[in-house]
Scaffold this active site. Structure first.
Site, PDB file in Angstrom:
ATOM      1  N   ASN A  67       7.890   9.386 -21.973  1.00 54.95           N
ATOM      2  CA  ASN A  67       8.337   8.206 -22.713  1.00 54.95           C
ATOM      3  C   ASN A  67       8.945   7.127 -21.820  1.00 54.95           C
ATOM      4  O   ASN A  67       9.804   6.361 -22.257  1.00 54.95           O
ATOM      5  CB  ASN A  67       9.350   8.599 -23.805  1.00 54.95           C
ATOM      6  CG  ASN A  67       9.350   7.626 -24.962  1.00 54.95           C
ATOM      7  OD1 ASN A  67       8.324   7.053 -25.294  1.00 54.95           O
ATOM      8  ND2 ASN A  67      10.491   7.434 -25.570  1.00 54.95           N
TER       9      ASN A  67
ATOM     10  N   VAL B 284       7.388  11.689 -31.018  1.00 57.96           N
ATOM     11  CA  VAL B 284       6.355  11.685 -29.990  1.00 57.96           C
ATOM     12  C   VAL B 284       5.691  13.059 -29.930  1.00 57.96           C
ATOM     13  O   VAL B 284       6.363  14.081 -29.807  1.00 57.96           O
ATOM     14  CB  VAL B 284       6.933  11.313 -28.617  1.00 57.96           C
ATOM     15  CG1 VAL B 284       5.841  11.349 -27.553  1.00 57.96           C
ATOM     16  CG2 VAL B 284       7.569   9.938 -28.669  1.00 57.96           C
ATOM     17  N   LEU B 285       4.354  13.081 -30.002  1.00 64.92           N
ATOM     18  CA  LEU B 285       3.596  14.319 -29.960  1.00 64.92           C
ATOM     19  C   LEU B 285       2.666  14.307 -28.758  1.00 64.92           C
ATOM     20  O   LEU B 285       2.326  13.256 -28.222  1.00 64.92           O
ATOM     21  CB  LEU B 285       2.775  14.482 -31.244  1.00 64.92           C
ATOM     22  CG  LEU B 285       3.555  14.484 -32.556  1.00 64.92           C
ATOM     23  CD1 LEU B 285       2.586  14.497 -33.735  1.00 64.92           C
ATOM     24  CD2 LEU B 285       4.490  15.681 -32.636  1.00 64.92           C
TER      25      LEU B 285
ATOM     26  N   CYS C 106      -0.192   1.905 -25.799  1.00 61.58           N
ATOM     27  CA  CYS C 106      -1.335   2.072 -26.704  1.00 61.58           C
ATOM     28  C   CYS C 106      -1.429   0.903 -27.686  1.00 61.58           C
ATOM     29  O   CYS C 106      -2.531   0.432 -28.006  1.00 61.58           O
ATOM     30  CB  CYS C 106      -1.211   3.397 -27.456  1.00 61.58           C
ATOM     31  SG  CYS C 106      -1.302   4.850 -26.389  1.00 61.58           S
TER      32      CYS C 106
ATOM     33  N   ASP D 280       4.049  10.715 -19.904  1.00 64.75           N
ATOM     34  CA  ASP D 280       4.967   9.948 -19.050  1.00 64.75           C
ATOM     35  C   ASP D 280       6.428  10.137 -19.442  1.00 64.75           C
ATOM     36  O   ASP D 280       7.292   9.380 -18.998  1.00 64.75           O
ATOM     37  CB  ASP D 280       4.615   8.455 -19.096  1.00 64.75           C
ATOM     38  CG  ASP D 280       4.877   7.842 -20.471  1.00 64.75           C
ATOM     39  OD1 ASP D 280       4.983   8.614 -21.448  1.00 64.75           O
ATOM     40  OD2 ASP D 280       4.997   6.618 -20.556  1.00 64.75           O
TER      41      ASP D 280
ATOM     42  N   LEU E 106      -4.489   5.157 -32.456  1.00 63.37           N
ATOM     43  CA  LEU E 106      -3.273   5.770 -32.976  1.00 63.37           C
ATOM     44  C   LEU E 106      -2.097   5.462 -32.057  1.00 63.37           C
ATOM     45  O   LEU E 106      -2.119   5.778 -30.865  1.00 63.37           O
ATOM     46  CB  LEU E 106      -3.454   7.282 -33.109  1.00 63.37           C
ATOM     47  CG  LEU E 106      -4.560   7.725 -34.068  1.00 63.37           C
ATOM     48  CD1 LEU E 106      -4.685   9.239 -34.076  1.00 63.37           C
ATOM     49  CD2 LEU E 106      -4.296   7.203 -35.470  1.00 63.37           C
TER      50      LEU E 106
ATOM     51  N   GLU F 240       7.089   4.593 -20.341  1.00 60.57           N
ATOM     52  CA  GLU F 240       6.417   3.347 -20.687  1.00 60.57           C
ATOM     53  C   GLU F 240       6.455   3.152 -22.210  1.00 60.57           C
ATOM     54  O   GLU F 240       6.357   4.108 -22.971  1.00 60.57           O
ATOM     55  CB  GLU F 240       4.968   3.368 -20.199  1.00 60.57           C
ATOM     56  CG  GLU F 240       4.820   3.612 -18.700  1.00 60.57           C
ATOM     57  CD  GLU F 240       5.362   2.462 -17.878  1.00 60.57           C
ATOM     58  OE1 GLU F 240       5.423   1.345 -18.413  1.00 60.57           O
ATOM     59  OE2 GLU F 240       5.700   2.687 -16.705  1.00 60.57           O
TER      60      GLU F 240
END
Length: 439
Positions: A311, A344-345, A317, A309, A285, A313
C-alpha cells in the site's frame, strides 16, 4: 665613461646575485614547508596507529559497526536494532508455528477425506434403497467426468506494475498468479484467465524458478502487451463459438437482471456521467472508484491490478482506468462486511471471490469463504461485529507485522501451485479424452 660602465656592470651583477639569493631562499622556504607538512602527516599517522590513554573518549562506535547496529555489548557481542529484533522475533514465531501449520493442513486434509467418505456412503445407501448394485454405482462414480462449465467472463491480471515493486514483492506476485490459475481451474463455472504485462522480472521467475510451468496451463492467455490488448483478445474469444455458456446470473440487464455497476449514493451529483467513448466491455477493479460492482456480466473482462507494494502507492489502478477510458468499480465489501483491517485484498483473493460468486451468486458468501479470518471480517448485522471506527483506527497495522510471514507463505504457495497446475493439466486432458470416447 669606463668608470660609469664598470659601476653599471657591478650593479647588474649585484642585482643578479640578489635575485639568485631570493630564489634560493624561496625554494628553501618551500622545501621547509613541505618537510614540515610531511613531518606533521607522519606524526598524525603515528598517533592514529598508537593507542592512547583517551581512546575511549575519542573512539566512535561507528568505526567498528555498520549503521544498522549499536555499540558493542559488555560481553563483546553486537547488539541488534529494533528492526532486526522484530524480524528475528517474526522468524522465530514462524518457526515455532511450523508444526501447528502441519497439523492444520493434516486436519484439513482429513476433513476433506471424511466428507468424501460421507458423500460416498450416502450414495451407496441411496443405491441400495433403489435396488441398484452398489459396486456398479461406485464404478460409474469413479469414471464420471468432472463437471466444469466455461462461462464468457474473463479475469485479466494486469502485471505491468514492476517499476513500483521490490524484488521480493514480484516474487509474491508470481505466487499469487499461480494461485489464481489453480483456483480458477477447479471452479465449477470456469472463467477465462488472462495475464497481461508478462515480462521483465516476473517472466524471469516463471521461466527460471518455476521451470516454465505456465506453458502447460490450459485456457489461459499470457501476453506481454497491455491489459487493453488482452481484453480485446478475450472479447473475441468470449463471443466466439467456444466462448462458454451464459448462465442466468451473468445475463445482461436487458434480459431482466439488475445493472452490473452502480454509483455510490455518497457520490450522487458529484461525479460526471460516463463518457460515450468509455469501453463498456472492460471493468478495472479498484477500491478508489466511486462505482460499486453489483454483479458480473457476460462478455466482459474484469481487470485486477497485479501489484504487491504494501500500500505504498495510491490510486494507480484508478488512474490507469481513467487514462485508458474504461469502466471502473470496486467490490461491494463495504456493503456486506465490516473489517478490522483494510479492505485491500491480494490478487488471487479477488479472483477467487469473483469465481465463488459465479457459483453461488451471493457476495456475502463469497467474501466470508475467501477473506482470511485474520482480517477480522464479519457480515453486517451479525452479533459481535466491530464498530466501523475501530476498524478504521486499526487500518494497516496487520499487514506490516505479517510481511515476513507472507513471504514464506508465498514460497510455499509457489511450490503447491506448481504441483496443482501440473495435476490440473493431467486431469483436464483425461476429461477431454473421456468426452471424446463418449462422443
Amino acid at each position: 665613461m669606463a668608470a660609469e660602465a664598470a659601476s653599471s656592470i657591478d650593479s647588474d651583477v649585484n642585482m643578479v646575485d640578489s635575485a639568485q639569493e631570493t630564489s634560493v631562499s624561496v625554494a628553501q622556504a618551500a622545501n621547509g614547508k613541505r618537510k614540515a607538512e610531511t613531518e606533521l602527516d607522519e606524526e598524525r599517522t603515528l598517533k592514529k596507529s598508537t593507542p592512547s590513554a583517551n581512546d575511549e573518549e575519542t573512539h566512535s562506535p561507528e568505526d567498528d559497526f555498520p549503521d544498522d547496529q549499536t555499540e558493542a555489548a559488555p560481553d563483546g557481542e553486537k547488539k541488534m536494532t529494533k528492526n532486526q529484533l522484530k524480524k528475528l522475533k517474526r522468524k522465530q514465531a514462524w518457526e515455532a508455528r511450523r508444526e501447528d501449520r502441519k497439523v492444520k493442513r493434516k486436519d484439513k486434509r482429513h476433513e476433506k477425506q471424511a466428507k468424501k467418505r460421507e458423500e460416498k456412503q450416502a450414495i451407496l445407501e441411496k443405491a441400495v434403497a433403489e435396488g441398484k448394485d452398489p459396486e456398479e454405482v461406485l464404478r460409474e462414480l469413479a469414471h464420471k467426468p468432472v463437471e466444469i462449465e466455461r462461462v464468457p467472463v474473463t479475469f485479466v491480471i494486469d502485471c505491468d506494475f514492476e517499476q513500483y515493486m521490490r524484488e521480493h514483492e514480484i516474487g509474491s506476485l508470481s505466487a499469487q498468479v499461480v494461485r489464481s490459475y489453480s483456483m480458477n481451474r477447479k471452479s465449477k463455472y470456469q472463467a477465462n484467465l488472462a495475464i497481461s504485462g508478462f515480462k521483465g522480472a516476473l517472466k524471469d521467475i516463471f521461466t527460471g524458478k518455476l521451470s516454465n510451468t505456465h506453458k502447460n496451463w490450459k485456457n489461459v492467455a499470457i501476453e506481454e502487451g497491455s491489459f487493453i490488448e488482452a481484453a480485446k483478445h478475450a472479447y473475441q474469444a468470449m463471443t466466439g463459438l467456444e466462448g462458454g455458456k451464459v448462465i442466468d446470473i451473468i445475463k445482461p440487464e436487458s434480459e431482466g437482471n439488475t445493472p452490473s455497476i452502480s454509483l455510490d449514493n455518497s457520490f450522487t451529483g458529484k461525479v460526471a456521467p460516463e463518457a460515450e467513448d468509455v469501453d463498456q466491455t472492460i471493468v478495472y477493479l479498484t477500491s478508489d472508484s466511486p462505482y460499486t460492482l453489483e454483479r458480473l456480466e457476460a462478455n466482459t473482462s474484469y481487470i485486477i491490478g497485479g501489484i504487491v507494494d504494501r500500500n505504498r502507492e495510491k490510486g494507480l489502478c484508478y488512474k490507469r482506468a481513467l487514462e485508458h477510458k474504461v469502466r471502473h468499480a470496486k467490490l461491494p465489501i463495504g456493503e456486506f462486511m465490516r473489517m478490522q483491517s483494510r479492505f485491500v485484498l491480494t490478487t488471487n483473493q479477488v479472483v477467487e471471490i469473483m469465481a465463488k460468486w459465479l457459483q453461488c451468486g451471493d457476495w456475502a458468501e463469497a467474501f466470508m469463504d475467501v477473506i482470511p479470518k485474520r482480517k477480522g471480517g464479519v457480515l453486517k448485522g451479525q452479533e459481535g461485529e466491530q464498530q466501523e471506527e475501530n476498524a478504521q483506527d486499526e487500518d494497516g497495522q496487520e499487514d506490516d507485522g505479517q510481511e515476513e510471514d507472507e513471504r514464506k507463505q508465498d514460497g510455499e504457495a509457489q511450490t503447491e501451485g506448481i504441483e496443482e497446475g501440473k495435476a490440473g493439466v493431467k486431469q483436464e486432458d483425461r476429461v477431454q479424452e473421456e468426452l471424446k470416447e463418449e462422443a
